[in-house]
Design a protein around this motif. Sequence first.
Motif, PDB file in Angstrom:
ATOM      1  N   UNK A 103       0.854  -1.178   0.000  1.00  0.00           N
ATOM      2  CA  UNK A 103       0.000   0.000   0.000  1.00  0.00           C
ATOM      3  C   UNK A 103       0.896   1.237   0.000  1.00  0.00           C
ATOM      4  N   UNK A 104       0.987   1.864  -1.158  1.00  0.00           N
ATOM      5  CA  UNK A 104       1.878   3.013  -1.313  1.00  0.00           C
ATOM      6  C   UNK A 104       1.395   4.206  -0.490  1.00  0.00           C
ATOM      7  N   UNK A 105       0.085   4.433  -0.505  1.00  0.00           N
ATOM      8  CA  UNK A 105      -0.455   5.609   0.179  1.00  0.00           C
ATOM      9  C   UNK A 105      -0.235   5.519   1.686  1.00  0.00           C
ATOM     10  N   UNK A 106      -0.457   4.337   2.242  1.00  0.00           N
ATOM     11  CA  UNK A 106      -0.307   4.169   3.685  1.00  0.00           C
ATOM     12  C   UNK A 106       1.108   3.744   4.084  1.00  0.00           C
ATOM     13  N   UNK A 107       1.945   3.538   3.102  1.00  0.00           N
ATOM     14  CA  UNK A 107       3.365   3.232   3.318  1.00  0.00           C
ATOM     15  C   UNK A 107       3.575   1.962   4.145  1.00  0.00           C
ATOM     16  N   UNK A 108       3.043   0.857   3.641  1.00  0.00           N
ATOM     17  CA  UNK A 108       3.335  -0.427   4.282  1.00  0.00           C
ATOM     18  C   UNK A 108       3.376  -1.539   3.246  1.00  0.00           C
ATOM     19  N   UNK A 109       4.003  -2.621   3.625  1.00  0.00           N
ATOM     20  CA  UNK A 109       4.081  -3.791   2.762  1.00  0.00           C
ATOM     21  C   UNK A 109       3.949  -5.028   3.627  1.00  0.00           C
ATOM     22  N   UNK A 110       3.327  -6.061   3.069  1.00  0.00           N
ATOM     23  CA  UNK A 110       3.171  -7.330   3.777  1.00  0.00           C
ATOM     24  C   UNK A 110       3.930  -8.402   3.003  1.00  0.00           C
ATOM     25  N   UNK A 111       4.807  -9.108   3.698  1.00  0.00           N
ATOM     26  CA  UNK A 111       5.701 -10.051   3.028  1.00  0.00           C
ATOM     27  C   UNK A 111       5.761 -11.363   3.804  1.00  0.00           C
ATOM     28  N   UNK A 112       6.264 -12.387   3.106  1.00  0.00           N
ATOM     29  CA  UNK A 112       6.603 -13.636   3.781  1.00  0.00           C
ATOM     30  C   UNK A 112       8.016 -13.510   4.359  1.00  0.00           C
ATOM     31  N   UNK A 113       8.370 -14.332   5.334  1.00  0.00           N
ATOM     32  CA  UNK A 113       9.646 -14.133   6.044  1.00  0.00           C
ATOM     33  C   UNK A 113      10.891 -14.377   5.211  1.00  0.00           C
ATOM     34  N   UNK A 114      10.765 -15.068   4.064  1.00  0.00           N
ATOM     35  CA  UNK A 114      11.941 -15.353   3.247  1.00  0.00           C
ATOM     36  C   UNK A 114      12.259 -14.312   2.199  1.00  0.00           C
ATOM     37  N   UNK A 115      11.600 -13.145   2.250  1.00  0.00           N
ATOM     38  CA  UNK A 115      11.898 -12.055   1.313  1.00  0.00           C
ATOM     39  C   UNK A 115      13.215 -11.394   1.725  1.00  0.00           C
ATOM     40  N   UNK A 116      14.135 -11.262   0.776  1.00  0.00           N
ATOM     41  CA  UNK A 116      15.427 -10.634   1.049  1.00  0.00           C
ATOM     42  C   UNK A 116      15.262  -9.123   1.149  1.00  0.00           C
ATOM     43  N   UNK A 117      15.910  -8.531   2.128  1.00  0.00           N
ATOM     44  CA  UNK A 117      15.749  -7.092   2.388  1.00  0.00           C
ATOM     45  C   UNK A 117      16.029  -6.256   1.144  1.00  0.00           C
ATOM     46  N   UNK A 118      17.148  -6.500   0.466  1.00  0.00           N
ATOM     47  CA  UNK A 118      17.477  -5.686  -0.709  1.00  0.00           C
ATOM     48  C   UNK A 118      16.526  -5.946  -1.874  1.00  0.00           C
ATOM     49  N   UNK A 119      16.031  -7.194  -1.998  1.00  0.00           N
ATOM     50  CA  UNK A 119      15.063  -7.495  -3.053  1.00  0.00           C
ATOM     51  C   UNK A 119      13.767  -6.720  -2.798  1.00  0.00           C
ATOM     52  N   UNK A 120      13.358  -6.641  -1.541  1.00  0.00           N
ATOM     53  CA  UNK A 120      12.175  -5.861  -1.195  1.00  0.00           C
ATOM     54  C   UNK A 120      12.372  -4.401  -1.580  1.00  0.00           C
ATOM     55  N   UNK A 121      13.530  -3.865  -1.292  1.00  0.00           N
ATOM     56  CA  UNK A 121      13.761  -2.448  -1.596  1.00  0.00           C
ATOM     57  C   UNK A 121      13.888  -2.182  -3.087  1.00  0.00           C
ATOM     58  N   UNK A 122      14.315  -3.188  -3.853  1.00  0.00           N
ATOM     59  CA  UNK A 122      14.306  -3.005  -5.304  1.00  0.00           C
ATOM     60  C   UNK A 122      12.861  -2.905  -5.809  1.00  0.00           C
ATOM     61  N   UNK A 123      11.990  -3.680  -5.192  1.00  0.00           N
ATOM     62  CA  UNK A 123      10.567  -3.610  -5.545  1.00  0.00           C
ATOM     63  C   UNK A 123       9.978  -2.247  -5.169  1.00  0.00           C
ATOM     64  N   UNK A 577      21.449 -12.671  -4.333  1.00  0.00           N
ATOM     65  CA  UNK A 577      20.666 -12.997  -5.520  1.00  0.00           C
ATOM     66  C   UNK A 577      21.108 -12.140  -6.709  1.00  0.00           C
ATOM     67  N   UNK A 578      20.665 -12.481  -7.915  1.00  0.00           N
ATOM     68  CA  UNK A 578      21.183 -11.808  -9.113  1.00  0.00           C
ATOM     69  C   UNK A 578      21.052 -10.288  -9.089  1.00  0.00           C
ATOM     70  N   UNK A 579      19.985  -9.784  -8.474  1.00  0.00           N
ATOM     71  CA  UNK A 579      19.780  -8.336  -8.447  1.00  0.00           C
ATOM     72  C   UNK A 579      20.865  -7.580  -7.720  1.00  0.00           C
ATOM     73  N   UNK A 580      21.642  -8.277  -6.891  1.00  0.00           N
ATOM     74  CA  UNK A 580      22.723  -7.628  -6.149  1.00  0.00           C
ATOM     75  C   UNK A 580      23.982  -7.484  -6.975  1.00  0.00           C
ATOM     76  N   UNK A 581      24.016  -8.086  -8.165  1.00  0.00           N
ATOM     77  CA  UNK A 581      25.188  -7.987  -9.016  1.00  0.00           C
ATOM     78  C   UNK A 581      26.267  -8.976  -8.611  1.00  0.00           C
ATOM     79  N   UNK A 582      27.328  -9.025  -9.396  1.00  0.00           N
ATOM     80  CA  UNK A 582      28.433  -9.929  -9.098  1.00  0.00           C
ATOM     81  C   UNK A 582      28.206 -11.319  -9.655  1.00  0.00           C
ATOM     82  N   UNK A 583      29.231 -12.145  -9.493  1.00  0.00           N
ATOM     83  CA  UNK A 583      29.215 -13.496 -10.045  1.00  0.00           C
ATOM     84  C   UNK A 583      28.842 -14.545  -9.012  1.00  0.00           C
ATOM     85  N   UNK A 584      29.403 -14.436  -7.813  1.00  0.00           N
ATOM     86  CA  UNK A 584      29.194 -15.436  -6.763  1.00  0.00           C
ATOM     87  C   UNK A 584      27.751 -15.398  -6.245  1.00  0.00           C
TER      88      UNK A 584
END
Length: 981
Positions: A103-123, A577-584
């Motif tokens: 919810x962009x207007x109310x500034x919240x998000x609901x996620x499952x516990x396995x969501x990676x912090x940086x992946x969430x912020x890319x979203x 994960x791939x969105x973080x860049x790099x090879x490893x």
Amino acid sequence: MSSDQPNLLPLLQKLSTELEGALQFDSLIKTLYATDASVYREVPLAVAFPKSILDIQKLIRFASENGTSLIPRTAGTSLAGQCVGNGIVVDVSKNFTQILEFNKEERWVRVQPGVVRDELNRFLKPHGLFFSPITSTANRAMIGGMVGNNSSGTTSIVYGVTRDKVISLNTILSDGEEVTFGELTRDEFEAKKELNTLEGKVYQEIFQELEKEEARAEIHAQFPKKSIHRRNTGYAVDELLKSEIFEGEEKFNFCKLLTGSEGTLAFTTEIKVSLDPLPDPVDIVVAAHFETIHESMKSSQVAMKHPAAAVELMDKIILDCTKESIEYSKNRDFVEGDPEALLMVEFRGKTLEEALAKGEALVADLKANGLGYAYPVIGPGRTASAWSLRAAGLGLLANIPGDPKAVACIEDTAVDIEDLADYIDQVDEMMEGFNQKPVHYAHAGAGEIHLRPILDLKTKEGVEDFYKISLASAELVKKFQGSLSGEHGDGRVRAAFIPLMVGEKNYELFRRIKFTWDPKNIFNPGKIVDAAPMNEFLRYEPGMEIPIHKTELDFSATGGILRMAEKCNGSGDCRKLPGSGGTMCPSYMATRNERDAVRGRANTLREFLTRGEKENPFDHPEIKEAMDLCLSCKGCTSECPSNVDMASMKAEFLYQYQKTNGVPLRAKAFSHINELNEFGSLVPGIANFFLNNSVTGGMMKSILNVAPERNLPAISPVSLRKWYKKNYASLPGAEKPIKLVYFFVDEFTNHNDTEIGIKAISLLKKLGYDVKVVDHQESGRSALSKGLLPKARKHAEANVKVFEKLIDGNTPLIGLEPSAILSFRDEYPRIVGRELVDAAKKLKFHVKLIDEFLAQEAAAGKIKSESFTTKEQKIKLHGHCHQKALSSVLWTQKILSLPTNYSVETIPSGCCGMAGSFGYEKEHYEVSQQVGELVLFPAVRKADSDTLIAAPGTSCRHQIADGTGKKAKHPVEILWEALAI
């Protein structure tokens, strides 16, 4: 609750058939999950990968009925042993990974516990919002783990901690009941108390406990100072006192208690968090240099009077570790002299002028107070690389040579910022009593310095000091009314000291809370309350004999192959994960299996090389399984902060394993590919007919177990060597060459990519260089990758002998294929005989990828843009893995930009997925394609028809062709075609 419960095996087998997800209990999976990023090791009963709420309920029922426990786990980066236990580890990192509602207007998000912090912020970024707590592990840390630990990170001084962000939690209680916890009005709270369920009971119990004035007084008297916002010791009952039910004005919310409870009270399945607007876009970092730790601590107090976004410390020990890291040594160019400490202070603004003005004000203030000796300002575009040094602190500490390591036990203490300098002085004085100079780094602005003693936990003395230092630290923290845990949690390492920190009455309150929520103690037992002694269940038993393993590759720089594996401290950088860049690590990115990460492989090697009882310690199917999907990309060689070199360890493992089990036919064929191509080159037309027609080619693929979807590389009509001897003298070139260069004719260019080799030599000569080809052997790359190390040594030694007297700083050896030419730089000094080591080490400094050579010559003004076309051309570039690890893709980008109007975009891809022969192998084909689909294939497909695809690696070009149907060119082909002279 021993993990060795044979009577449970039939029940585990039955349970495994009832779950939608998976339940595994083989020796490999239990080895992989016996450790986290802490110093602890305990073999679990099993590992579960639930796919649904019902799966978790079934696991809870099983644990309750069979006297075992559930240990929740996400990324497994916990430093205090929270993820280690002898029950069933429940890994939600693979299947509970969805962003459920936003919810962009109310500034919240609901996620499952396995969501990676940086992946969430890319979203969230396109919406102008982000989840603000940022740990150093943010590119693999998951929201569930951050809630369990109440994570903070570098920006807590501005945005607060995870507890401040949690709105509601969907949980499953110990009786299997699904319950959502969130804000309650007084009336709603009273209604909850009336429920005749476990949910009702926990509300009743907390009211009965905290309504007592003496209980609240005891909490206020014993808990850390209220000015300390990083407070993670025990259960956060002090936060509940702020509600209107007790002493404050806030609505009551049990999430305050559950956040930081380390999975000991309930199992979390969904998390709703509040979001913050993105920070101002322009950032700078003032990197203040100090001659003493005390001076840097005083300076942090000064910095906190300014509008800083982050105030972080790095000491000399960590800074020295960065010098030895391939990746991070590149990022320390702002360091002046040899400081005892750096204070990195971030300022942000809407404009560069605004950010700089804030930084200049701090510098002036530090100078006025006589603090510091240098204050370089790191501008936009360079701050990320500077912060990467700080983020890599934990992993870099594994580079301290030998068995003594920087141990996490007193690293999470937090005090009031006004007490910080005095506290650190007393810590250092206390540590001197143990003959220790601790490591200092991290969150100076928040009053939390990650302090680490250097201890050898393989010795009885080291383990004793582990406890004594921890106890002395706890007593000192209590003296300053600080928090023993600021963000890493109590886990196993600090739980035993909680009674000292909060008093026996509050500790007994914690126990009553725990057993009200979890009467049968099934949720992560032994954490926070009723913990085992902190110096038990360590990775090594004190005094145990650590074996020395004789190897073909030289691992002496790390003390042997076992200590190379031990360099992995579990920080989990390889799980990004791939969105973080790099090879490893490409295999982990594709499968999301712990087994397929560098950490998983290192843990497996460590376990079996330390505790294995076979005559050949490498002869374990578990190691073979863990190594199977390693692509030998070398990403970990540079990107792992600890520089764990898994590619070399895999080569050594294959050699040792094959001594007992024999060399497979396919491995023999691939490692002798040069000899086979030599034979085929006698009649290339006939050879190519047999390779590529469906009957004989299909038979060959079947015999060698090669994926039928693959096209086998064709043999060129003429080898590069033959072409050179016949044609070089007649090629156009300068009358007075700029310099002589030697060209390494690798086995792939000689027989399969001859046309590229011809263009490379022609390009060099046209640009004014005299190119010489001499007789030499193949690189040995194929033999290295298949574990045929004696064969690889033979080629390496022969090549060192050929070139050691020919090559120097003025006369380099140039190669086209990264995996071949970079063997001189990487493996050759570690595989040749002792008598050739010095020559190999000297030689590696004068061996260059053609990309490097051309870019350096252009920088020296010897190659000019005027020699190339002025027409416009777009290029998408994919770099080779070995090039990224041992050289740089920037060289390739620079040479492709020599034509004035050529526009080069580097694809942010990791490994292509082919990795030499890996992608040709039938059982690896699917994973190979999955790796390609992560970033590379989509980027190539999106390129318009006029865009050229560039790839220096031969296997990369074949992978792109097979995966996308598009032809990729070697960069020298593009330059050759762009010549205008």
